[in-house]
Motif scaffolding. Structure first.
Motif, mmCIF file in Angstrom:
data_model
loop_
_atom_site.group_PDB
_atom_site.id
_atom_site.type_symbol
_atom_site.label_atom_id
_atom_site.label_comp_id
_atom_site.label_asym_id
_atom_site.label_seq_id
_atom_site.Cartn_x
_atom_site.Cartn_y
_atom_site.Cartn_z
ATOM 1 N N PRO A 79 0.929 -1.280 0.027
ATOM 2 C CA PRO A 79 0.151 0.042 0.103
ATOM 3 C C PRO A 79 0.672 1.104 -0.028
ATOM 4 N N PRO A 80 0.442 2.340 -0.347
ATOM 5 C CA PRO A 80 1.031 3.581 -0.468
ATOM 6 C C PRO A 80 1.557 4.011 0.991
ATOM 7 N N ALA A 81 2.861 4.680 0.952
ATOM 8 C CA ALA A 81 3.240 4.871 2.340
ATOM 9 C C ALA A 81 3.139 6.395 2.642
ATOM 10 N N LEU A 82 2.745 6.797 3.583
ATOM 11 C CA LEU A 82 2.629 8.202 4.281
ATOM 12 C C LEU A 82 3.703 8.357 5.086
ATOM 13 N N THR A 83 4.291 9.646 5.002
ATOM 14 C CA THR A 83 5.387 9.717 6.064
ATOM 15 C C THR A 83 4.750 10.437 7.516
ATOM 16 N N PHE A 84 5.155 10.002 8.499
ATOM 17 C CA PHE A 84 4.775 10.359 9.930
ATOM 18 C C PHE A 84 6.109 10.964 10.747
ATOM 19 N N GLU A 85 6.375 12.100 10.946
ATOM 20 C CA GLU A 85 7.314 12.596 11.553
ATOM 21 C C GLU A 85 6.892 13.328 12.838
ATOM 22 N N LEU A 124 -5.784 6.641 -3.261
ATOM 23 C CA LEU A 124 -5.194 5.858 -4.017
ATOM 24 C C LEU A 124 -5.030 4.445 -3.519
ATOM 25 N N GLY A 125 -5.007 4.524 -2.081
ATOM 26 C CA GLY A 125 -4.932 3.277 -1.300
ATOM 27 C C GLY A 125 -6.058 2.352 -1.629
ATOM 28 N N ARG A 126 -7.296 2.885 -2.087
ATOM 29 C CA ARG A 126 -8.453 2.027 -2.525
ATOM 30 C C ARG A 126 -8.266 1.710 -4.015
#
Lengths: 477, 477
Positions: free
Chosen positions: B105-111, B220-222
């Motif tokens: 699945p697409p990756a989101l960044t988490f900072e 996009l994840g869907r």
């Protein structure tokens, strides 16, 4: 201004809101026309005998909602472009809009508890026994600081993950570190994220038959085809799983206390299941929903603790040890799968709500979880003994199984006593039980009744079970 | 028994747990062999100078974990079948297991926030201004009763839904009743549930360009294909939406404060968008993420308030008015769509955690939400003024837009001043800003910087913006 404004000082509605409502009504029905100048807050306050702050708050609201314009010395006027009037109801699209796909997702039933009815509902824990002082303190801590200004980590609060990893090592022999844990909003979400990570529409998932309907619906909702695997009194029949090219990618099991029949998967079957998964390159989803509670029976190791090849995804929950309404659970999965689940969690709801995560971290860190579980084990053991004793008279007509662990049992009825008749008749006497047939996907069901006793008081168990005995005995006559 | 048991009374680890750990260690390393009889709790307590209850608790733990067997008078013995020893780490499957699909699945960044850095991060509200007394009382109420014994309604707590419906009618002119609301775990979940209800893999979704990356990734994840629709300073360019057979099923918009450029969609464009949706049988997803905050500008009606044909799904959130870590939002959708979303919510996480729902219901019912919003509007107006004043000197080099509403603004830079250089140089001076290019899906980006100011202190805004001015001015020399 000659407006009949009447403030009620005894009302629970704050004065400024009463004033807002009456002014808004006057604007909407034309008594205050567009462009009309409102009195100053000072004179309005004097006229109504209220503080000027109350008048200011009402004007602020009207300004914010677009009913008045202008401010700060230059006067306040009724707006010319009034906000759109509220509609009486939500509009419904006519016909079948093309964005509403022909196939609706599967529907699960949700029925709130019925007051006055003794409900032997599955999955209801004894929440009255949560220690009140501890519970109060934990939530007071949440309220003693402002909430976080930013989102948390999608995988969950680091302290909660460390606390869960420690607990799993001690209580279930599942060795893992904080980074192996994903905090989820309950077991359903854990399974849904797993399904999304591994299943494509049309894929086959092996599933216990009978099994947990909610989990089955989660998989069906992802487009999976269900391969029912028969269950006996010892849990899933591992030798019924197809091998080779027919082997499914994934199998869902409840080895600690089969849902709903209550069997505990013996060690040889556990080893056989792990061997099957290794031989067929499959993933085992272990739903360990109520493993904390087991009685007069030795513990059995979790599949996730026996696994040496990274083929088990372990689902845990706080629904049974605390409350299902907390919606808090966790997932332990082999690294490549866990990374996908974390990505999906981020795209699904970012992370599980912070207050609930923090509350549980305190509960575990303070040693309260394990103390509570120990206490509940004793309480449930008493309830279980009461259930067994009260049901003893029906023994020739019915067989009680699945009592070695968990918070529910299965009462198998002799063929000529139809479980649905029994359930209907007990309900007429304000005792609700569920029949086993609702837990099957395809095979023909065994005839019997499920009894969740965890959330009932001892006296309710005794009187509810007595009604059940009476109904069964009358039926058998 | 000759075991060197040493209890540390000054430790934070409770005595019974110390005892459990030492006995377990003795069993695991063979000092207490299988079958060995343990001393009675009475004699152990006497020997160690502890209460018998402490010894009982330790034995309970060892029994529960399977290290000892037998109980109650007949003596306690080390078990023959010891629980499986914890592994050193989670096993990883070798190679690429077939259940791990090739597409991640697409990756989101988490900072997480960086301490010591002034972060002009978007979406961070001023949580320090949440009224402490109210906050404390609300959570104290949660802790004053045991948690519910059963699940709640998938659509959300009825009182919270009523409170939200009332608030939406008053504040946004969206007329709806409690049954029109679905409580969700934040705006991301609202969008994810909507996407799941209406999109099939490969379907086209129109999306603002630039737009909110998290929402785009959810779609996009869907499996959606994104159709970028250009945005100008007034929001989405409705006339760029394709009509007829090329018209997408669904368009996602942020009309109150375009994310990220900050434009407010004018009434004529709102009407045109609704007309486009009606003509093309499309659904508008209105993400109203920070509409509560608007300055020196008249309110504009929500699309959901203007809609008369059931073609708008409205997404609201408490992330900006309270805290993103609460993960609480809501969805208002036309009846047939709402029913599907409720089914999917049930299959996804059953319902949003009860403590958070109850806390927000109290907050709204007590009038605290609207009071808080009014106060925050004043606070944010000051911050906004400070930002504008401090940035005034760069006006020939940069243009500040999107300040009429919301908690962030866009600083468009002259072509020769590269936004990424500026961001790099301010970060070296401990001021973090994001550049606009990360918000585009396909088109070539405008050159500029996004400044979220809601969560910063006034002094941080002034000193951070001063650094930005200095960096821009040096660059332009």
């Amino acid at each position: 201004m000659d407006l009949p404004l009447q403030l009620d000082r005894t009302s629970v509605v704050p004065l400024h809101r009463q004033l807002t409502q009456q002014l808004r009504q006057a604007i909407l029905d034309g008594r205050l026309p567009a462009g009309a100048r409102l009195p100053s807050t000072r004179s309005l306050a004097a006229e109504l005998g209220i503080s000027r702050n109350v008048a200011l708050a009402a004007f602020d609201d009207l300004f914010a909602d677009g009913y008045v314009v202008g401010q700060h010395g230059s006067g306040t006027y009724v707006a010319h472009d009034l906000p759109v009037l509220p509609r009486p109801a939500m509009p419904t699209p006519s016909g079948a809009p093309r964005w509403l796909r022909p196939t609706a997702p599967p529907a699960l039933t949700f029925e709130p508890l019925r007051p006055g009815v003794i409900e032997f509902r599955l999955g209801k824990p004894a929440v009255q026994s949560v220690p009140p002082d501890v519970w109060r303190k934990i939530w007071a801590d949440i309220g003693s600081h402002p909430p976080p200004a930013d989102y948390g980590a999608p995988s969950g609060d680091p302290e909660l993950r460390a606390a869960i990893a420690g607990y799993l090592g001690r209580a279930r022999g599942v060795a893992c570190g904080p980074d192996d844990i994903v905090v989820t909003s309950g077991a359903i979400q854990s399974l849904d994220l797993l399904a999304r990570a591994i299943l494509l529409p049309g894929d086959v998932a092996a599933f216990e038959e009978p099994g947990y309907p909610v989990s089955r619906h989660v998989l069906l909702g992802r487009g999976a085809r269900i391969l029912p695997v028969p269950v006996d009194d010892d849990g899933v029949q591992v030798d019924a799983l197809p091998s080779g090219s027919d082997a499914p990618y994934v199998v869902y099991v409840t080895p600690s206390h089969q849902y709903p029949l209550g069997g505990r998967l013996p060690i040889p079957r556990r080893m056989a299941l792990l061997e099957w998964a290794a031989a067929n390159d499959a993933l085992i989803v272990e739903d360990d929903y109520d493993s904390e509670f087991r009685f007069d029976a030795p513990p059995l190791p979790a599949l996730a603790g026996l696994d040496t090849s990274g083929r088990v995804a372990y689902i845990g929950t706080f629904s049974k040890v605390l409350s299902p309404a907390l919606r808090l659970g966790y997932l332990v999965a082999p690294p490549p799968l866990r990374e996908r689940v974390v990505r999906l969690k981020h795209l699904t709801d970012f992370h599980t709500p912070w207050p609930v995560q923090r509350a549980l971290a305190s509960f575990i860190q303070g040693g309260h979880l394990e103390r509570h579980i120990r206490r509940m084990r004793r309480e449930y053991a008493e309830k279980r003994a009461a259930l067994r004793a009260t049901l003893a008279p029906v023994e020739p007509l019915a067989r009680l199984i699945g009592l070695e662990a968990g918070l529910h049992a299965f009462l198998e009825l002799r063929e000529e006593i139809d479980a649905r008749d029994i359930a209907r008749e007990t309900l007429a006497r304000n005792v609700a039980v569920s029949t086993l047939d609702g837990y099957y996907h395809a095979m023909s069901p065994r005839n019997g009744i499920l009894l969740g006793y965890g959330g009932l008081e001892l006296a309710e168990i005794v009187s509810g079970a007595a009604v059940l005995v009476d109904v069964i005995q009358r039926k058998a006559r």
